[in-house]
Design an enzyme around this catalytic site. Sequence first.
Site, PDB file in Angstrom:
ATOM      1  N   GLU A  66     -23.226   5.430   8.081  1.00 41.30           N
ATOM      2  CA  GLU A  66     -24.370   4.632   7.641  1.00 41.30           C
ATOM      3  C   GLU A  66     -24.317   4.691   6.119  1.00 41.30           C
ATOM      4  OE1 GLU A  66     -26.493   2.796   9.253  1.00 41.30           O
ATOM      5  OE2 GLU A  66     -25.726   3.301  11.231  1.00 41.30           O
ATOM      6  N   ASP A 111     -19.889   8.935  -5.007  1.00 43.57           N
ATOM      7  CA  ASP A 111     -20.320   9.644  -6.222  1.00 43.57           C
ATOM      8  C   ASP A 111     -21.776  10.112  -6.122  1.00 43.57           C
ATOM      9  OD1 ASP A 111     -21.604   7.178  -6.448  1.00 43.57           O
ATOM     10  OD2 ASP A 111     -20.822   6.713  -8.445  1.00 43.57           O
ATOM     11  N   GLU A 112     -22.521   9.568  -5.132  1.00 42.43           N
ATOM     12  CA  GLU A 112     -23.948   9.922  -5.046  1.00 42.43           C
ATOM     13  C   GLU A 112     -24.174  11.387  -4.701  1.00 42.43           C
ATOM     14  OE1 GLU A 112     -26.585   7.203  -3.194  1.00 42.43           O
ATOM     15  OE2 GLU A 112     -25.513   5.447  -3.908  1.00 42.43           O
ATOM     16  N   TYR A 141     -29.238   9.616   2.487  1.00 49.75           N
ATOM     17  CA  TYR A 141     -27.847   9.139   2.551  1.00 49.75           C
ATOM     18  C   TYR A 141     -26.920  10.089   1.793  1.00 49.75           C
ATOM     19  CZ  TYR A 141     -23.659   6.652   1.046  1.00 49.75           C
ATOM     20  OH  TYR A 141     -22.350   6.322   0.755  1.00 49.75           O
ATOM     21  N   SER A 171     -26.517  13.427   3.396  1.00 51.98           N
ATOM     22  CA  SER A 171     -25.650  13.420   4.588  1.00 51.98           C
ATOM     23  C   SER A 171     -24.181  13.338   4.185  1.00 51.98           C
ATOM     24  CB  SER A 171     -26.036  12.272   5.536  1.00 51.98           C
ATOM     25  OG  SER A 171     -25.699  11.014   4.979  1.00 51.98           O
ATOM     26  N   ASN A 204     -19.902   2.625  -7.048  1.00 57.14           N
ATOM     27  CA  ASN A 204     -20.345   1.411  -6.345  1.00 57.14           C
ATOM     28  C   ASN A 204     -19.233   0.371  -6.237  1.00 57.14           C
ATOM     29  OD1 ASN A 204     -22.887   2.661  -7.369  1.00 57.14           O
ATOM     30  ND2 ASN A 204     -23.783   0.887  -6.349  1.00 57.14           N
ATOM     31  N   LYS A 260     -27.011  -4.915   0.126  1.00 56.81           N
ATOM     32  CA  LYS A 260     -26.620  -4.269  -1.121  1.00 56.81           C
ATOM     33  C   LYS A 260     -26.857  -5.246  -2.273  1.00 56.81           C
ATOM     34  CE  LYS A 260     -25.121  -0.829   1.403  1.00 56.81           C
ATOM     35  NZ  LYS A 260     -23.875  -0.786   2.128  1.00 56.81           N
ATOM     36  N   ARG A 319     -25.244   1.718 -12.740  1.00 56.49           N
ATOM     37  CA  ARG A 319     -24.223   1.950 -11.721  1.00 56.49           C
ATOM     38  C   ARG A 319     -22.859   1.605 -12.323  1.00 56.49           C
ATOM     39  NH1 ARG A 319     -27.902   4.285 -10.101  1.00 56.49           N
ATOM     40  NH2 ARG A 319     -28.911   4.259  -8.054  1.00 56.49           N
ATOM     41  N   ASP A 334     -40.355   0.888  -7.389  1.00 54.35           N
ATOM     42  CA  ASP A 334     -39.058   1.544  -7.462  1.00 54.35           C
ATOM     43  C   ASP A 334     -38.680   2.190  -6.125  1.00 54.35           C
ATOM     44  OD1 ASP A 334     -36.735   2.315  -8.652  1.00 54.35           O
ATOM     45  OD2 ASP A 334     -37.670   3.629 -10.145  1.00 54.35           O
ATOM     46  N   TYR A 393     -13.682 -10.192  22.892  1.00 52.04           N
ATOM     47  CA  TYR A 393     -13.057  -9.166  23.717  1.00 52.04           C
ATOM     48  C   TYR A 393     -13.481  -9.224  25.180  1.00 52.04           C
ATOM     49  CZ  TYR A 393     -11.032  -7.282  19.528  1.00 52.04           C
ATOM     50  OH  TYR A 393     -10.283  -7.138  18.383  1.00 52.04           O
TER      51      TYR A 393
HETATM   52  P1  NAD Z   1     -20.482  -0.360   5.667  1.00 53.12           P
HETATM   53  O1  NAD Z   1     -21.878  -0.020   6.028  1.00 53.12           O
HETATM   54  O2  NAD Z   1     -20.150  -1.730   5.192  1.00 53.12           O
HETATM   55  O3  NAD Z   1     -19.518  -0.061   6.912  1.00 53.12           O
HETATM   56  C1  NAD Z   1     -19.632   1.104   7.690  1.00 53.12           C
HETATM   57  C2  NAD Z   1     -18.849   0.875   8.979  1.00 53.12           C
HETATM   58  O4  NAD Z   1     -18.955   2.076   9.769  1.00 53.12           O
HETATM   59  C3  NAD Z   1     -19.402  -0.269   9.827  1.00 53.12           C
HETATM   60  O5  NAD Z   1     -18.328  -1.086  10.270  1.00 53.12           O
HETATM   61  C4  NAD Z   1     -20.082   0.436  10.998  1.00 53.12           C
HETATM   62  O6  NAD Z   1     -20.064  -0.330  12.195  1.00 53.12           O
HETATM   63  C5  NAD Z   1     -19.257   1.706  11.108  1.00 53.12           C
HETATM   64  N1  NAD Z   1     -20.005   2.821  11.728  1.00 53.12           N
HETATM   65  C6  NAD Z   1     -21.222   3.286  11.360  1.00 53.12           C
HETATM   66  N2  NAD Z   1     -21.584   4.284  12.162  1.00 53.12           N
HETATM   67  C7  NAD Z   1     -20.584   4.468  13.052  1.00 53.12           C
HETATM   68  C8  NAD Z   1     -20.371   5.363  14.126  1.00 53.12           C
HETATM   69  N3  NAD Z   1     -21.312   6.252  14.486  1.00 53.12           N
HETATM   70  N4  NAD Z   1     -19.202   5.297  14.810  1.00 53.12           N
HETATM   71  C9  NAD Z   1     -18.254   4.389  14.479  1.00 53.12           C
HETATM   72  N5  NAD Z   1     -18.408   3.500  13.474  1.00 53.12           N
HETATM   73  C10 NAD Z   1     -19.564   3.536  12.767  1.00 53.12           C
HETATM   74  O7  NAD Z   1     -20.040   0.736   4.599  1.00 53.12           O
HETATM   75  P2  NAD Z   1     -19.076   0.626   3.322  1.00 53.12           P
HETATM   76  O8  NAD Z   1     -19.877   0.200   2.156  1.00 53.12           O
HETATM   77  O9  NAD Z   1     -17.869  -0.119   3.701  1.00 53.12           O
HETATM   78  O10 NAD Z   1     -18.729   2.178   3.128  1.00 53.12           O
HETATM   79  C11 NAD Z   1     -17.640   2.769   3.843  1.00 53.12           C
HETATM   80  C12 NAD Z   1     -17.547   4.232   3.460  1.00 53.12           C
HETATM   81  O11 NAD Z   1     -17.336   4.348   2.057  1.00 53.12           O
HETATM   82  C13 NAD Z   1     -18.802   5.043   3.784  1.00 53.12           C
HETATM   83  O12 NAD Z   1     -18.393   6.310   4.228  1.00 53.12           O
HETATM   84  C14 NAD Z   1     -19.524   5.148   2.431  1.00 53.12           C
HETATM   85  O13 NAD Z   1     -20.276   6.328   2.365  1.00 53.12           O
HETATM   86  C15 NAD Z   1     -18.347   5.170   1.483  1.00 53.12           C
HETATM   87  N6  NAD Z   1     -18.606   4.644   0.123  1.00 53.12           N
HETATM   88  C16 NAD Z   1     -19.173   3.406  -0.045  1.00 53.12           C
HETATM   89  C17 NAD Z   1     -19.332   2.909  -1.336  1.00 53.12           C
HETATM   90  C18 NAD Z   1     -19.926   1.533  -1.587  1.00 53.12           C
HETATM   91  O14 NAD Z   1     -20.159   1.183  -2.732  1.00 53.12           O
HETATM   92  N7  NAD Z   1     -20.158   0.717  -0.581  1.00 53.12           N
HETATM   93  C19 NAD Z   1     -18.950   3.668  -2.453  1.00 53.12           C
HETATM   94  C20 NAD Z   1     -18.391   4.929  -2.233  1.00 53.12           C
HETATM   95  C21 NAD Z   1     -18.218   5.410  -0.939  1.00 53.12           C
HETATM   96  O1  DAU Z   2     -22.445   4.871  -5.754  1.00 50.57           O
HETATM   97  C1  DAU Z   2     -21.842   4.614  -4.522  1.00 50.57           C
HETATM   98  C2  DAU Z   2     -22.882   4.085  -3.552  1.00 50.57           C
HETATM   99  O2  DAU Z   2     -23.194   2.760  -3.964  1.00 50.57           O
HETATM  100  C3  DAU Z   2     -22.404   4.086  -2.104  1.00 50.57           C
HETATM  101  O3  DAU Z   2     -22.162   5.418  -1.688  1.00 50.57           O
HETATM  102  C4  DAU Z   2     -23.449   3.435  -1.188  1.00 50.57           C
HETATM  103  O4  DAU Z   2     -22.937   3.357   0.134  1.00 50.57           O
HETATM  104  C5  DAU Z   2     -23.726   2.040  -1.704  1.00 50.57           C
HETATM  105  O5  DAU Z   2     -24.736   1.446  -0.929  1.00 50.57           O
HETATM  106  C6  DAU Z   2     -24.136   2.071  -3.182  1.00 50.57           C
HETATM  107  O6  DAU Z   2     -25.442   2.687  -3.330  1.00 50.57           O
HETATM  108  P1  DAU Z   2     -26.542   2.094  -4.341  1.00 50.57           P
HETATM  109  O7  DAU Z   2     -27.862   2.540  -3.875  1.00 50.57           O
HETATM  110  O8  DAU Z   2     -26.165   2.344  -5.750  1.00 50.57           O
HETATM  111  O9  DAU Z   2     -26.327   0.508  -4.068  1.00 50.57           O
HETATM  112  P2  DAU Z   2     -27.383  -0.699  -3.865  1.00 50.57           P
HETATM  113  O10 DAU Z   2     -26.562  -1.960  -3.853  1.00 50.57           O
HETATM  114  O11 DAU Z   2     -28.301  -0.461  -2.740  1.00 50.57           O
HETATM  115  O12 DAU Z   2     -28.209  -0.651  -5.209  1.00 50.57           O
HETATM  116  C7  DAU Z   2     -27.594  -0.774  -6.475  1.00 50.57           C
HETATM  117  C8  DAU Z   2     -28.684  -0.631  -7.534  1.00 50.57           C
HETATM  118  O13 DAU Z   2     -29.543  -1.773  -7.462  1.00 50.57           O
HETATM  119  C9  DAU Z   2     -29.564   0.569  -7.333  1.00 50.57           C
HETATM  120  O14 DAU Z   2     -29.928   1.106  -8.604  1.00 50.57           O
HETATM  121  C10 DAU Z   2     -30.799   0.026  -6.633  1.00 50.57           C
HETATM  122  C11 DAU Z   2     -30.898  -1.380  -7.196  1.00 50.57           C
HETATM  123  N1  DAU Z   2     -31.454  -2.399  -6.279  1.00 50.57           N
HETATM  124  C12 DAU Z   2     -30.916  -2.498  -5.033  1.00 50.57           C
HETATM  125  C13 DAU Z   2     -31.398  -3.422  -4.134  1.00 50.57           C
HETATM  126  C14 DAU Z   2     -30.807  -3.551  -2.748  1.00 50.57           C
HETATM  127  C15 DAU Z   2     -32.478  -3.231  -6.686  1.00 50.57           C
HETATM  128  O15 DAU Z   2     -32.946  -3.131  -7.840  1.00 50.57           O
HETATM  129  N2  DAU Z   2     -32.970  -4.149  -5.811  1.00 50.57           N
HETATM  130  C16 DAU Z   2     -32.484  -4.268  -4.534  1.00 50.57           C
HETATM  131  O16 DAU Z   2     -32.981  -5.137  -3.763  1.00 50.57           O
END
Ligand code: NAD
Ligand code: DAU
Length: 349
Positions: free
Chosen positions: A84, A131-132, A155, A158, A184, A194, A219, A285, A346
């Site tokens: 998640e 990085d969080e 998040y 976890s 990010n 996001k 970010r 916020d 499928y």
């Molecule tokens: P995402 O939410 O787009 O994708 C997560 C995927 O995991 C989905 O396809 C979902 O179906 C699957 N999933 C969730 N729970 C599951 C479960 N119980 N069993 C099997 N599959 C499950 O996430 P993302 O943004 O692609 O992030 C992927 C990974 O990278 C995560 O571990 C996240 O913490 C990490 N990460 C994300 C970012 C970012 O900016 N998005 C940055 C750094 C690290």
């Molecule tokens: O830093 C890596 C992380 O980046 C990943 O581990 C997470 O999975 C990913 O979701 C992301 O987390 P953030 O919380 O930084 O991303 P988000 O896109 O939710 O938000 C980016 C910034 O924008 C944050 O400071 C919150 C702000 N924001 C976000 C949303 C969704 C807003 O101001 N308005 C919004 O509606």
Amino acid sequence: MHILVTGGAGFIGSHLVRHLLTVHPSYTVTNLDKLTYAGNLANLRDVEAMPNYRFVKGDITDAAFLEGLFTENRFDGVIHLAAESHVDRSISSPVEFVMSNVLGTVNLLNAARVAWDGAFDGKRFYHVSTDEVYGTLGREGMFTERTPYDPHSPYSASKASSDHFVRAFHDTYGLPVVISNCSNNYGPCQFPEKLIPLFINNIRHNKPLPVYGKGENVRDWLWVVDHARAIDLIYHQGLDGETYNIGGHNEWTNIDLIRLLCGIMDRKLGRDPGTSESLVTYVTDRAGHDLRYAIDASKLQRELGWVPSLTFEEGLEETVEWYLSNQEWLDEVTSGAYQHYYEEMYAGR
Ligand code: NAD
Ligand code: DAU
């Protein structure tokens, strides 16, 4: 080489699966994904017919299922992304984050440990983290691999917990692991909850752009394909038990990023300059909102030679172009229609 990628139907996972299949055509890639709201097989339509690609629908919280999967397959490595991933959802539903991100990771570590049974030569468990886990920075400084953990959201707590379990399996059982902590990501196929895809979608529909607080949070943005390239490099060349930070050296306050995005959207949609920015609405916020993230990725650059390939301006332009050229993707994921894709695709298989 047979690699199990978890979470391969999500945003980063789908780019990683495509990258691995393209760059390593001799590898078999099995994509294990539960297909939550964030998992979308449409993200992989262009590669799903490749003979060395396999999709398995399954849940990493189910230990018995994982045991069976590892018995039926002889995986050489695991790249674990399933999680998640959205901070706001973790604030409203923290337990789901413990289940998938903590329990799911422990189940996966245990399945690999039991299946490999001490014969760890040539095996690798790669954990994709964030990085969080390091918490928040003030105006100065950067996160290094030695920054103490200090997570603030359910998040990030976890993810921090899952990182600890990965290291514990390395230290206790000798499981060959590597961890990366990335900043990010942005790019095509990111779920529009996001910041960047949400705002693109809202601008498209002339809806308000909800900026949390004063928009002053910072970010460090990275093109998602550059993250996939870094994972590939670390998987193959990273040292056992090590951690690598990945980041774009690309810090933006949210409001500056939003202004840049609004300017690109006005140009692409043929709207008068300022039209999109007028949609900006300051809202309450996010609870526990981290002020600033910034990654020091010098270890990855120095030891493995990785550098980002795109500037932010190039990457953001390409990202906007993708969402505007794939409006049906946005419409599908926001309508939930894509969730029927799996059943259609499928049925009977
Ligand atoms: P995402 O939410 O787009 O994708 C997560 C995927 O995991 C989905 O396809 C979902 O179906 C699957 N999933 C969730 N729970 C599951 C479960 N119980 N069993 C099997 N599959 C499950 O996430 P993302 O943004 O692609 O992030 C992927 C990974 O990278 C995560 O571990 C996240 O913490 C990490 N990460 C994300 C970012 C970012 O900016 N998005 C940055 C750094 C690290
Ligand atoms: O830093 C890596 C992380 O980046 C990943 O581990 C997470 O999975 C990913 O979701 C992301 O987390 P953030 O919380 O930084 O991303 P988000 O896109 O939710 O938000 C980016 C910034 O924008 C944050 O400071 C919150 C702000 N924001 C976000 C949303 C969704 C807003 O101001 N308005 C919004 O509606």
